[in-house]
Design an enzyme around this catalytic site. Sequence first.
Site, PDB file in Angstrom:
ATOM      1  N   ARG A 102       0.879  -1.184   0.000  1.00  0.00           N
ATOM      2  CA  ARG A 102       0.000   0.000   0.000  1.00  0.00           C
ATOM      3  C   ARG A 102       0.902   1.215   0.000  1.00  0.00           C
ATOM      4  O   ARG A 102       1.703   1.404   0.935  1.00  0.00           O
ATOM      5  CB  ARG A 102      -0.911   0.003   1.227  1.00  0.00           C
ATOM      6  CG  ARG A 102      -1.532   1.357   1.481  1.00  0.00           C
ATOM      7  CD  ARG A 102      -2.629   1.330   2.509  1.00  0.00           C
ATOM      8  NE  ARG A 102      -3.817   0.669   1.987  1.00  0.00           N
ATOM      9  CZ  ARG A 102      -5.029   0.776   2.528  1.00  0.00           C
ATOM     10  NH1 ARG A 102      -5.220   1.499   3.599  1.00  0.00           N
ATOM     11  NH2 ARG A 102      -6.058   0.150   1.997  1.00  0.00           N
ATOM     12  N   HIS A 129      -7.476   0.924  -6.341  1.00  0.00           N
ATOM     13  CA  HIS A 129      -7.692   0.082  -5.151  1.00  0.00           C
ATOM     14  C   HIS A 129      -8.378  -1.210  -5.617  1.00  0.00           C
ATOM     15  O   HIS A 129      -9.552  -1.453  -5.319  1.00  0.00           O
ATOM     16  CB  HIS A 129      -8.543   0.841  -4.125  1.00  0.00           C
ATOM     17  CG  HIS A 129      -8.489   0.287  -2.731  1.00  0.00           C
ATOM     18  ND1 HIS A 129      -7.767  -0.853  -2.405  1.00  0.00           N
ATOM     19  CD2 HIS A 129      -9.077   0.706  -1.571  1.00  0.00           C
ATOM     20  CE1 HIS A 129      -7.918  -1.095  -1.107  1.00  0.00           C
ATOM     21  NE2 HIS A 129      -8.696  -0.173  -0.586  1.00  0.00           N
ATOM     22  N   CYS A 261     -16.216   1.993   0.781  1.00  0.00           N
ATOM     23  CA  CYS A 261     -15.051   1.176   1.123  1.00  0.00           C
ATOM     24  C   CYS A 261     -14.645   1.341   2.581  1.00  0.00           C
ATOM     25  O   CYS A 261     -13.987   0.464   3.123  1.00  0.00           O
ATOM     26  CB  CYS A 261     -13.890   1.497   0.194  1.00  0.00           C
ATOM     27  SG  CYS A 261     -13.234   3.165   0.394  1.00  0.00           S
TER      28      CYS A 261
HETATM   29  N1  NVA Z   1      -9.871   6.986  -1.210  1.00  0.00           N
HETATM   30  C1  NVA Z   1      -9.492   6.543   0.099  1.00  0.00           C
HETATM   31  C2  NVA Z   1      -9.742   5.071   0.251  1.00  0.00           C
HETATM   32  C3  NVA Z   1      -9.390   4.520   1.603  1.00  0.00           C
HETATM   33  C4  NVA Z   1      -9.569   3.042   1.695  1.00  0.00           C
HETATM   34  C5  NVA Z   1      -8.032   6.848   0.335  1.00  0.00           C
HETATM   35  O1  NVA Z   1      -7.228   6.635  -0.562  1.00  0.00           O
HETATM   36  O2  NVA Z   1      -7.704   7.329   1.418  1.00  0.00           O
HETATM   37  N1   CP Z   2     -11.159   0.171   2.591  1.00  0.00           N
HETATM   38  C1   CP Z   2      -9.890   0.053   3.015  1.00  0.00           C
HETATM   39  O1   CP Z   2      -8.974  -0.192   2.248  1.00  0.00           O
HETATM   40  O2   CP Z   2      -9.722   0.215   4.357  1.00  0.00           O
HETATM   41  P1   CP Z   2      -8.351   0.359   5.146  1.00  0.00           P
HETATM   42  O3   CP Z   2      -7.748   1.674   4.745  1.00  0.00           O
HETATM   43  O4   CP Z   2      -8.745   0.318   6.576  1.00  0.00           O
HETATM   44  O5   CP Z   2      -7.439  -0.775   4.765  1.00  0.00           O
END
Ligand code: NVA
Ligand code: CP
Length: 302
Positions: A102, A129, A261
């Site tokens: 990530r 994602h 999400c």
């Molecule tokens: N768009 C959000 C998704 C988190 C799971 C982010 O990138 O922070």
């Molecule tokens: N939706 C999602 O990816 O959650 P986290 O940021 O908690 O992993």
Amino acid sequence: MKHLLKLFDLTPGEITEILDLADELKAELKNGISKPRLNGKTLGMIFQKSSTRTRVSFEVGMYQLGGMALYLNANDLQIGRGEPVEDTARVLSRYLDGIMIRTYAQEEVERLAEYSGIPVINGLTDLFHPCQVLADLMTMREYLGKDLTGKKLCFIGDGNNMANSLIVGGLKMGMKVSCACPENYHPAKVVLDFAAAYGDNFTLTDKPEEAAVGADVMVTDVWASMGQESEREQRMAAFKGYQVNDGIMALASPNCIVQHCLPAHKGEEISYEVFEAHAKEIFDEAENRLHAQKAVLVKLLG
Ligand code: NVA
Ligand code: CP
């Protein structure tokens, strides 16, 4: 399938195979059947950003499959002190069976995969994602039926990593995708170029009321993603009027489900009322991260 870097790389058939296996793994777990499909395998998980769902679901998923996962905070790795991703990839490939990462730049994930001798999974970048959208598609199939062809997916809000992956995943599964995003917050150009080939199945507007009409699935996400904290004020102003609330839901199909999400900022991108009225679907979606990712792990590491 060698890696899971983005949904662009998967054929509709491959996505369906992952979703079918995810359904099977979910049913096995619910029935107390455990098959150690990844006995003795190890997954390294590199995190440059925070996570609750991704971290826990991958870790538990590997354990349930008979393997194990290592949480690797990027700040504690030499990568945090400048060791090149190319070298990190080659080193980790000597110890592990798979890497989940990530991070910010999609290019970093692509470079990691290029130099890695083992499968790499994108656990979220600024651009995509894919793991989340596999769980979303799994949840949509549970509520709307296995064949998503012709079902309407509406995304309202920021044209971010979630919007980008939903557009690609939804269109690949034969869905109609409508997006409502403010002018300066459109989905990525590569995604819009991809969507252009789908003709009327894809629409982009700046009017949420237009995009919502007849939707079978309503999706939204935070207005300021991880890494955009300093833009918060400006974004709150830009997204005014883009909330998924009762007014928007009234325009959708009567059986429309809601997906988010998470984490959610209730009162911003989604009203408290809509969130709580659709909490069942939203937390099913969160649960399905586990099952969908286990399917990905079995496909890649098995
Ligand atoms: N768009 C959000 C998704 C988190 C799971 C982010 O990138 O922070
Ligand atoms: N939706 C999602 O990816 O959650 P986290 O940021 O908690 O992993």
